[in-house]
Design a protein around this motif. Structure first.
Motif, PDB file in Angstrom:
ATOM      1  N   VAL A  84      69.695  62.738 -34.206  1.00  0.00           N
ATOM      2  CA  VAL A  84      68.251  61.528 -34.875  1.00  0.00           C
ATOM      3  C   VAL A  84      68.566  59.748 -34.204  1.00  0.00           C
ATOM      4  CG1 VAL A  84      67.642  63.042 -37.458  1.00  0.00           C
ATOM      5  CG2 VAL A  84      69.532  60.812 -37.313  1.00  0.00           C
ATOM      6  N   ASN A  85      68.248  59.338 -34.540  1.00  0.00           N
ATOM      7  CA  ASN A  85      68.260  58.125 -33.436  1.00  0.00           C
ATOM      8  C   ASN A  85      68.805  56.471 -34.829  1.00  0.00           C
ATOM      9  OD1 ASN A  85      65.831  56.949 -34.768  1.00  0.00           O
ATOM     10  ND2 ASN A  85      65.172  56.191 -32.974  1.00  0.00           N
ATOM     11  N   SER A  86      68.529  56.964 -35.954  1.00  0.00           N
ATOM     12  CA  SER A  86      68.771  56.237 -36.255  1.00  0.00           C
ATOM     13  C   SER A  86      69.287  56.995 -38.060  1.00  0.00           C
ATOM     14  CB  SER A  86      68.559  54.601 -36.691  1.00  0.00           C
ATOM     15  OG  SER A  86      67.421  55.563 -38.236  1.00  0.00           O
ATOM     16  N   VAL A  87      70.312  56.119 -38.844  1.00  0.00           N
ATOM     17  CA  VAL A  87      70.467  56.538 -40.457  1.00  0.00           C
ATOM     18  C   VAL A  87      69.413  56.836 -41.323  1.00  0.00           C
ATOM     19  CG1 VAL A  87      70.654  54.147 -41.707  1.00  0.00           C
ATOM     20  CG2 VAL A  87      72.024  56.275 -41.906  1.00  0.00           C
ATOM     21  N   VAL A  88      68.515  56.496 -40.776  1.00  0.00           N
ATOM     22  CA  VAL A  88      67.147  56.245 -41.482  1.00  0.00           C
ATOM     23  C   VAL A  88      66.414  57.626 -42.136  1.00  0.00           C
ATOM     24  CG1 VAL A  88      65.010  55.522 -42.065  1.00  0.00           C
ATOM     25  CG2 VAL A  88      66.733  54.102 -41.205  1.00  0.00           C
ATOM     26  N   PRO A  89      66.471  58.213 -41.199  1.00  0.00           N
ATOM     27  CA  PRO A  89      66.245  59.485 -40.749  1.00  0.00           C
ATOM     28  C   PRO A  89      66.440  60.999 -42.044  1.00  0.00           C
ATOM     29  CG  PRO A  89      65.776  59.796 -38.465  1.00  0.00           C
ATOM     30  CD  PRO A  89      66.411  58.311 -39.456  1.00  0.00           C
ATOM     31  N   LEU A  90      68.114  60.119 -42.051  1.00  0.00           N
ATOM     32  CA  LEU A  90      69.175  60.602 -42.864  1.00  0.00           C
ATOM     33  C   LEU A  90      68.458  60.526 -44.381  1.00  0.00           C
ATOM     34  CD1 LEU A  90      72.622  60.878 -40.851  1.00  0.00           C
ATOM     35  CD2 LEU A  90      70.479  62.394 -40.845  1.00  0.00           C
ATOM     36  N   ALA A  91      67.775  59.956 -44.798  1.00  0.00           N
ATOM     37  CA  ALA A  91      67.449  59.574 -46.396  1.00  0.00           C
ATOM     38  C   ALA A  91      67.142  61.052 -46.182  1.00  0.00           C
ATOM     39  CB  ALA A  91      66.991  58.781 -45.985  1.00  0.00           C
ATOM     40  N   ALA A  92      65.485  61.466 -46.038  1.00  0.00           N
ATOM     41  CA  ALA A  92      65.021  62.848 -45.447  1.00  0.00           C
ATOM     42  C   ALA A  92      65.496  64.065 -45.862  1.00  0.00           C
ATOM     43  CB  ALA A  92      64.127  62.654 -45.038  1.00  0.00           C
ATOM     44  N   THR A  93      66.359  63.933 -45.047  1.00  0.00           N
ATOM     45  CA  THR A  93      67.177  65.324 -44.521  1.00  0.00           C
ATOM     46  C   THR A  93      68.792  65.862 -45.171  1.00  0.00           C
ATOM     47  OG1 THR A  93      68.271  64.427 -42.256  1.00  0.00           O
ATOM     48  CG2 THR A  93      66.260  65.276 -42.646  1.00  0.00           C
ATOM     49  N   HIS A  94      69.382  64.588 -45.533  1.00  0.00           N
ATOM     50  CA  HIS A  94      70.860  65.119 -45.468  1.00  0.00           C
ATOM     51  C   HIS A  94      71.271  63.917 -46.916  1.00  0.00           C
ATOM     52  CE1 HIS A  94      70.840  66.662 -41.981  1.00  0.00           C
ATOM     53  NE2 HIS A  94      72.278  67.155 -42.028  1.00  0.00           N
ATOM     54  N   ARG A  95      69.840  63.653 -47.879  1.00  0.00           N
ATOM     55  CA  ARG A  95      69.983  62.776 -48.589  1.00  0.00           C
ATOM     56  C   ARG A  95      71.424  62.513 -49.551  1.00  0.00           C
ATOM     57  NH1 ARG A  95      66.016  58.887 -49.891  1.00  0.00           N
ATOM     58  NH2 ARG A  95      66.516  57.869 -51.870  1.00  0.00           N
ATOM     59  N   GLU A  96      71.823  64.528 -50.165  1.00  0.00           N
ATOM     60  CA  GLU A  96      73.228  63.716 -50.643  1.00  0.00           C
ATOM     61  C   GLU A  96      74.825  62.799 -50.351  1.00  0.00           C
ATOM     62  OE1 GLU A  96      74.949  67.172 -52.615  1.00  0.00           O
ATOM     63  OE2 GLU A  96      76.820  65.953 -52.755  1.00  0.00           O
ATOM     64  N   ALA A  97      74.875  63.583 -49.039  1.00  0.00           N
ATOM     65  CA  ALA A  97      75.820  63.108 -48.172  1.00  0.00           C
ATOM     66  C   ALA A  97      75.248  61.622 -47.812  1.00  0.00           C
ATOM     67  CB  ALA A  97      75.780  63.867 -46.792  1.00  0.00           C
ATOM     68  N   LEU A  98      74.224  61.716 -47.508  1.00  0.00           N
ATOM     69  CA  LEU A  98      73.597  59.434 -47.216  1.00  0.00           C
ATOM     70  C   LEU A  98      74.190  58.791 -48.408  1.00  0.00           C
ATOM     71  CD1 LEU A  98      72.542  57.921 -45.578  1.00  0.00           C
ATOM     72  CD2 LEU A  98      70.294  58.094 -46.094  1.00  0.00           C
ATOM     73  N   LEU A  99      73.797  59.232 -50.013  1.00  0.00           N
ATOM     74  CA  LEU A  99      74.226  59.316 -50.795  1.00  0.00           C
ATOM     75  C   LEU A  99      75.826  58.495 -51.002  1.00  0.00           C
ATOM     76  CD1 LEU A  99      70.971  60.222 -53.637  1.00  0.00           C
ATOM     77  CD2 LEU A  99      71.468  57.705 -52.027  1.00  0.00           C
ATOM     78  N   ARG A 100      76.189  59.605 -51.232  1.00  0.00           N
ATOM     79  CA  ARG A 100      78.065  59.705 -50.590  1.00  0.00           C
ATOM     80  C   ARG A 100      78.723  58.054 -50.206  1.00  0.00           C
ATOM     81  NH1 ARG A 100      80.131  63.506 -53.982  1.00  0.00           N
ATOM     82  NH2 ARG A 100      79.306  65.014 -54.533  1.00  0.00           N
ATOM     83  N   ALA A 101      77.440  58.397 -48.541  1.00  0.00           N
ATOM     84  CA  ALA A 101      78.148  58.049 -47.995  1.00  0.00           C
ATOM     85  C   ALA A 101      77.782  55.783 -48.138  1.00  0.00           C
ATOM     86  CB  ALA A 101      77.274  57.325 -46.164  1.00  0.00           C
ATOM     87  N   ILE A 102      76.684  55.714 -48.814  1.00  0.00           N
ATOM     88  CA  ILE A 102      75.978  54.779 -48.759  1.00  0.00           C
ATOM     89  C   ILE A 102      77.471  53.869 -50.308  1.00  0.00           C
ATOM     90  CG2 ILE A 102      74.530  53.371 -50.930  1.00  0.00           C
ATOM     91  CD1 ILE A 102      72.307  54.482 -49.072  1.00  0.00           C
ATOM     92  N   ARG A 103      77.784  55.376 -50.751  1.00  0.00           N
ATOM     93  CA  ARG A 103      78.766  54.904 -52.405  1.00  0.00           C
ATOM     94  C   ARG A 103      79.780  54.184 -51.692  1.00  0.00           C
ATOM     95  NH1 ARG A 103      76.706  58.630 -55.707  1.00  0.00           N
ATOM     96  NH2 ARG A 103      78.219  60.638 -55.077  1.00  0.00           N
ATOM     97  N   LEU A 104      80.424  54.869 -51.101  1.00  0.00           N
ATOM     98  CA  LEU A 104      81.262  54.173 -50.745  1.00  0.00           C
ATOM     99  C   LEU A 104      81.029  52.384 -49.909  1.00  0.00           C
ATOM    100  CD1 LEU A 104      83.658  57.932 -48.775  1.00  0.00           C
ATOM    101  CD2 LEU A 104      84.471  55.909 -50.069  1.00  0.00           C
TER     102      LEU A 104
END
Lengths: 428, 228
Positions: A121-141
């Motif tokens: 994908v072209n930025s982190v934003v689309p990952l909010a839909a496709t990889h939500r759990e992983a992204l939330l883990r990334a955000i927490r860290l």
């Protein structure tokens, strides 16, 4: 694409401005340049005439990502010039806030800037839909690292309370215990991302080069050390000019560097290649899981090395906090006797060795400065990697070639606005 | 990069606006936009042209951070000759590079709003964007840092034997530097009608020389008359 030009005017998802220029003819490179056209900023010239006490706050502004590292290298350079030895408590706390920055910067890069490439994908934003759990883990860290900097330094960037010979505000025991708990709780988030990264396809590209990193006998060096090379030998920091040679190329406002060979690399992969034996158990596990083995000559694996270092910083910070709590936090005398002199400080910031050198007059006013920025040290190696990589992928489409070349640059996590103000001033 | 640091709030924000160009965080670019948020000071001729182009396309231009807002730390170089600065950094290769005295955006084009500070306050940035989306004037304080410092119950920096730019500097930071044991360095610029003569007198009374007073303003406010 055997013939044609690629002109990536501003590589995106990096800090600052850099261009890739490629001209191919019959699958052979006619021309290839890694250009840094970012405006030069002249910090070395600007700090002349300023009091030693202001300088860490000025040079912190070189970078919005590694402002803690710049502050620490600057403090070390000034303290060396003044002949000041900061206390053990001061050093332990500096190590702890430097880890915060490493975690903050590495997670920003690996999760927000580099991962989109590996996940298509072209930025982190689309990952909010496709990889939500992983992204939330990334955000927490990443969020933890930000609040860790806030707690110790007063804010996320441009720390306020690190000063020459001490801290203007010390954390309390309760604050440190709270931080230790949060760091411990973050480890599963890191482990989950190690699980994701071991499934990702990392481009298989190798080019042997020299790796430089600070080194210590007693720990995986971040705060200070001697300059070590994978080609062997060490150089004391004050003699850095004997090891690292700079030169100007006209198409880049950032200077290029070389050491024993034609180019070298600094940063997470360079630290791993030099100091892997001193990694914490969790970090060694992460390296093994993701297939990172020394000496690794694949620059794309710098992303993986960064994730390994996040594991190390989390675990090592628990150790640092335990040591600080066992000692007890106490107010200390920060007064220094001002004198003239020359001093060099060096610390490992997320992108590699950062060197600050200052000359002070006997009133403590800066009369000269020299700053060596890690991204700068990498520019030459980036260009040589691009030249070696391009001929191996000419069978791909122009779009695919462009993406892989951009990914290579991104793997170095360049901080370009940092790198455009380096010089080689000789002090008389 | 402070904006990437907003994280959860950033994901909410990108739901409200259509980000068409953000080189640091995304690939892709468009010239069709209403609001332009520009960071950094102007230090080369070519940047003036680029900024003028952005100003023509944008209905609203926001200066982000101290460098864009007031010139900021880059203006420290303005107190040297440009040729000398180039020579100091690039030596015999100085001819390849150009630089002009650093200046804020407002020295080149009209600027509608600013998010002050170095670094910017992330929450304040969000407030400014929200106000713009609602068609309101962003709420940036026009009172000095002292107001926030007192409300935090801090001991006055002057009473600790240090000097401070809090009395003439725009609030909004929560007096964060005095709260963490330092002095206000003036990164948010001056309030609209600062009583500079009286503040310089206070600094003199606290033992600062004229040169030291100028140096304290030059750290971030070097483009302003007070620092020259």
């Amino acid at each position: 694409m055997k013939d044609g030009k690629i002109n990536v005017h501003y590589v995106t998802r990096v800090e600052g401005h850099g261009n890739i220029v490629v001209d191919l003819k019959d699958g052979v490179i006619k021309e290839l340049r890694w250009e840094v056209p970012e405006a030069p900023r002249f910090f070395e010239a600007m700090v002349r005439g300023r009091s030693y006490a202001d300088v860490p706050h000025i040079t912190s502004r070189i970078c919005g990502i590694c402002s803690i590292g710049h502050t620490i290298a600057s403090l070390q350079g000034i303290e060396a010039a003044l002949g000041v030895q900061p206390s053990e408590q001061t050093v332990l706390l500096r190590k702890l806030i430097l880890h915060a920055e490493t975690v903050q910067s590495h997670t920003l890069h690996v999760f927000y800037l580099a991962a989109p490439d590996f996940l298509g994908v072209n930025s982190v934003v689309p990952l909010a839909a496709t990889h939500r759990e992983a992204l939330l883990r990334a955000i927490r860290l990443h969020h933890l690292a930000n609040e860790w900097s806030d707690l110790l330094g007063g804010r996320t960037t441009h720390p306020i309370n690190l000063v020459v010979n001490g801290w203007t505000r010390l954390p309390t025991g309760d604050e440190l215990r709270g931080l230790r708990q949060r760091i411990t709780e973050a480890i599963p988030d890191l482990e989950a991302w190690v699980g994701i990264f071991k499934t990702l396809e990392i481009p298989d590209f190798q080019r042997e080069t020299e790796y430089l990193a600070l080194q210590r006998d007693d720990e995986y060096a971040f705060y200070n050390g001697v300059i070590a090379s994978t080609d062997g030998g060490t150089t004391p920091v004050p003699r850095y000019r004997e090891k690292i040679h700079e030169f100007v190329v006209p198409y880049s406002t950032a200077k290029h560097t070389k050491a024993a060979r034609e180019s070298f690399m600094v940063g997470a992969l360079a630290r791993f290649n030099n100091n892997h034996a001193k990694l914490s158990p969790l970090a060694r596990w992460a390296a093994e899981e993701m297939g990172l083995k020394p000496i690794c000559y694949n620059p794309f694996m710098n992303n993986v090395a960064q994730l390994v270092e996040v594991a190390h910083c989390l675990e090592d910070s628990v150790r640092l906090i335990n040591e600080l709590l066992a000692r007890g936090i106490r107010e200390e005398d920060r007064n220094v006797e001002v004198r003239g002199g020359i001093g060099v400080g060096a610390t490992e910031v997320p992108r590699g060795i950062l060197i600050h050198e200052y000359a002070l007059d006997d009133r403590g006013t800066v009369t000269g400065a020299n700053l060596l920025i890690p991204t700068n040290m990498n520019h030459n190696n980036i260009e040589r990697d691009l030249k070696a990589l391009t001929p191996t992928i000419v069978d791909k489409s122009q779009q695919e070639i462009t993406l892989v070349l951009e990914m290579l640059v991104r793997a170095y996590d360049p901080c370009i606005s940092c790198s455009t103000h380096l010089l080689n001033v000789r002090f008389a | 990069m402070q904006i990437v640091n907003l994280e959860e709030e950033l994901l909410d924000l990108v739901g409200l606006v259509d980000v068409v160009s953000w080189r640091e965080a995304m690939t892709g670019h468009s010239d069709d936009y209403d609001i332009a948020i520009v960071e950094g000071s102007i230090t080369r001729e070519s940047e003036m042209e680029r900024l003028k182009g952005i100003r023509q396309k944008a209905r609203i231009l926001v200066a982000l951070g101290a460098c864009a807002h007031i010139g900021g730390i880059n203006c420290l170089k303005n107190f040297f000759e440009m040729d000398e600065v180039l020579e100091y950094v690039y030596g015999k290769d100085a001819r390849y590079f150009d630089t002009i005295p650093a200046r804020p955006l407002s020295a080149v084009v009209p600027v509608d709003y600013a998010v002050p500070g170095c670094p910017i306050d992330r929450k304040e940035f969000l407030e400014v964007v929200k106000a713009l989306l609602l068609g309101k004037k962003p709420p940036i304080p026009n009172y000095p840092v002292c107001v926030e410092c007192r409300s935090k119950g801090n001991v006055c920096v002057f009473d600790k034997g240090m000097t401070c730019l809090g009395p003439v500097t725009r609030a909004g930071c929560g007096a964060i530097c005095p709260t963490y044991g330092n002095k206000c360095e003036g990164c948010r610029g001056l309030v609209d009608d600062p009583n500079l003569d009286s503040h310089k007198e206070v600094l003199r009374e606290h033992g600062l020389t004229v040169e030291q007073i100028l140096n304290s303003f030059r750290m971030f406010d070097g483009y302003m008359e007070v620092a020259r």
